[in-house]
Design a protein around this motif. Structure first.
Motif, PDB file in Angstrom:
ATOM      1  N   UNK A   1      -4.279  -9.995  -1.367  1.00  0.00           N
ATOM      2  CA  UNK A   1      -4.481  -9.272  -2.627  1.00  0.00           C
ATOM      3  C   UNK A   1      -4.707  -7.789  -2.372  1.00  0.00           C
ATOM      4  N   UNK A   2      -5.480  -7.480  -1.340  1.00  0.00           N
ATOM      5  CA  UNK A   2      -5.720  -6.072  -0.994  1.00  0.00           C
ATOM      6  C   UNK A   2      -4.428  -5.383  -0.568  1.00  0.00           C
ATOM      7  N   UNK A   3      -3.591  -6.086   0.192  1.00  0.00           N
ATOM      8  CA  UNK A   3      -2.325  -5.503   0.639  1.00  0.00           C
ATOM      9  C   UNK A   3      -1.414  -5.198  -0.547  1.00  0.00           C
ATOM     10  N   UNK A   4      -1.294  -6.121  -1.480  1.00  0.00           N
ATOM     11  CA  UNK A   4      -0.451  -5.902  -2.655  1.00  0.00           C
ATOM     12  C   UNK A   4      -1.012  -4.762  -3.493  1.00  0.00           C
ATOM     13  N   UNK A   5      -2.325  -4.748  -3.676  1.00  0.00           N
ATOM     14  CA  UNK A   5      -2.970  -3.679  -4.454  1.00  0.00           C
ATOM     15  C   UNK A   5      -2.736  -2.328  -3.782  1.00  0.00           C
ATOM     16  N   UNK A   6      -2.852  -2.284  -2.473  1.00  0.00           N
ATOM     17  CA  UNK A   6      -2.634  -1.040  -1.738  1.00  0.00           C
ATOM     18  C   UNK A   6      -1.200  -0.546  -1.826  1.00  0.00           C
ATOM     19  N   UNK A   7      -0.246  -1.451  -1.709  1.00  0.00           N
ATOM     20  CA  UNK A   7       1.168  -1.068  -1.811  1.00  0.00           C
ATOM     21  C   UNK A   7       1.474  -0.554  -3.212  1.00  0.00           C
ATOM     22  N   UNK A   8       0.896  -1.188  -4.229  1.00  0.00           N
ATOM     23  CA  UNK A   8       1.178  -0.788  -5.612  1.00  0.00           C
ATOM     24  C   UNK A   8       0.510   0.521  -6.019  1.00  0.00           C
ATOM     25  N   UNK A   9      -0.770   0.711  -5.666  1.00  0.00           N
ATOM     26  CA  UNK A   9      -1.549   1.798  -6.249  1.00  0.00           C
ATOM     27  C   UNK A   9      -2.030   2.867  -5.277  1.00  0.00           C
ATOM     28  N   UNK A  10      -1.972   2.619  -3.988  1.00  0.00           N
ATOM     29  CA  UNK A  10      -2.444   3.614  -3.020  1.00  0.00           C
ATOM     30  C   UNK A  10      -1.353   4.158  -2.123  1.00  0.00           C
ATOM     31  N   UNK A  11      -0.449   3.282  -1.693  1.00  0.00           N
ATOM     32  CA  UNK A  11       0.511   3.693  -0.688  1.00  0.00           C
ATOM     33  C   UNK A  11      -0.210   3.890   0.642  1.00  0.00           C
TER      34      UNK A  11
END
Length: 161
Positions: A64-74
């Motif tokens: 979940x953290x990886x998907x969130x990071x790819x979507x909103x942080x890069x």
């Protein structure tokens, strides 16, 4: 007296699931995201570092953290990696489409389907009262983008022209 005891027990039985549900609410995701190495086309390797109170944080939270990071942080490049901007554009998109993203990031909400933990990459380290879990996650960026475009959450790549 017996009537009173039965009423108290019934009240406790009714109130107990409510308190358990409040404790099990999803906490905000606290993590660091960085490049995990070069991946084949259509995928990202993301190195995820998440902290928590329990030793058994699990690979689903890292996903979940990886998907969130790819979507909103890069993440920034370096070490043979190319910088990747956030797929969704900005964190404002998460608030704008909260009706989509809140269930998407919940436990079992579907975001884990786009990520796979690389076998043998997960490490757990204790720092004070917290546990830090690190792992390398493979994220299917093309399938994630297609599904988010179909849902109308992310703009299509050719929509800017």
């Amino acid at each position: 007296m017996r009537d009173w005891t039965i009423r108290v027990l019934l009240l406790l039985l009714v109130a107990m699931p409510i308190t358990m549900e409040a404790k099990e609410k999803d906490k905000p995701l606290i993590y660091e995201v960085s490049c995990g190495g070069a991946a084949k086309q259509g995928f990202f390797f993301v190195k995820e570092k998440a902290g928590g109170d329990k030793k058994k944080i699990g690979d689903n939270i890292l996903k979940r953290c990886a998907i969130h990071g790819v979507l909103f942080r890069g993440y920034s490049g370096g070490g043979g990696c190319i910088s990747q901007p956030p797929m969704a554009g900005s964190a404002m998109v998460e608030q704008q489409y909260s009706d989509f993203f809140i269930p998407f990031f919940r436990k079992g909400g579907g975001c884990e389907a786009y990520a796979t933990l690389i076998e043998g990459s997960m490490q757990v380290v204790r720092q004070g009262k917290q546990y830090i879990v690190t792992g390398i996650i493979s994220v299917s960026k093309e399938q994630l983008r297609k599904d988010l475009e179909a849902a109308g959450v992310v703009k299509r790549l050719n929509s800017g022209f």
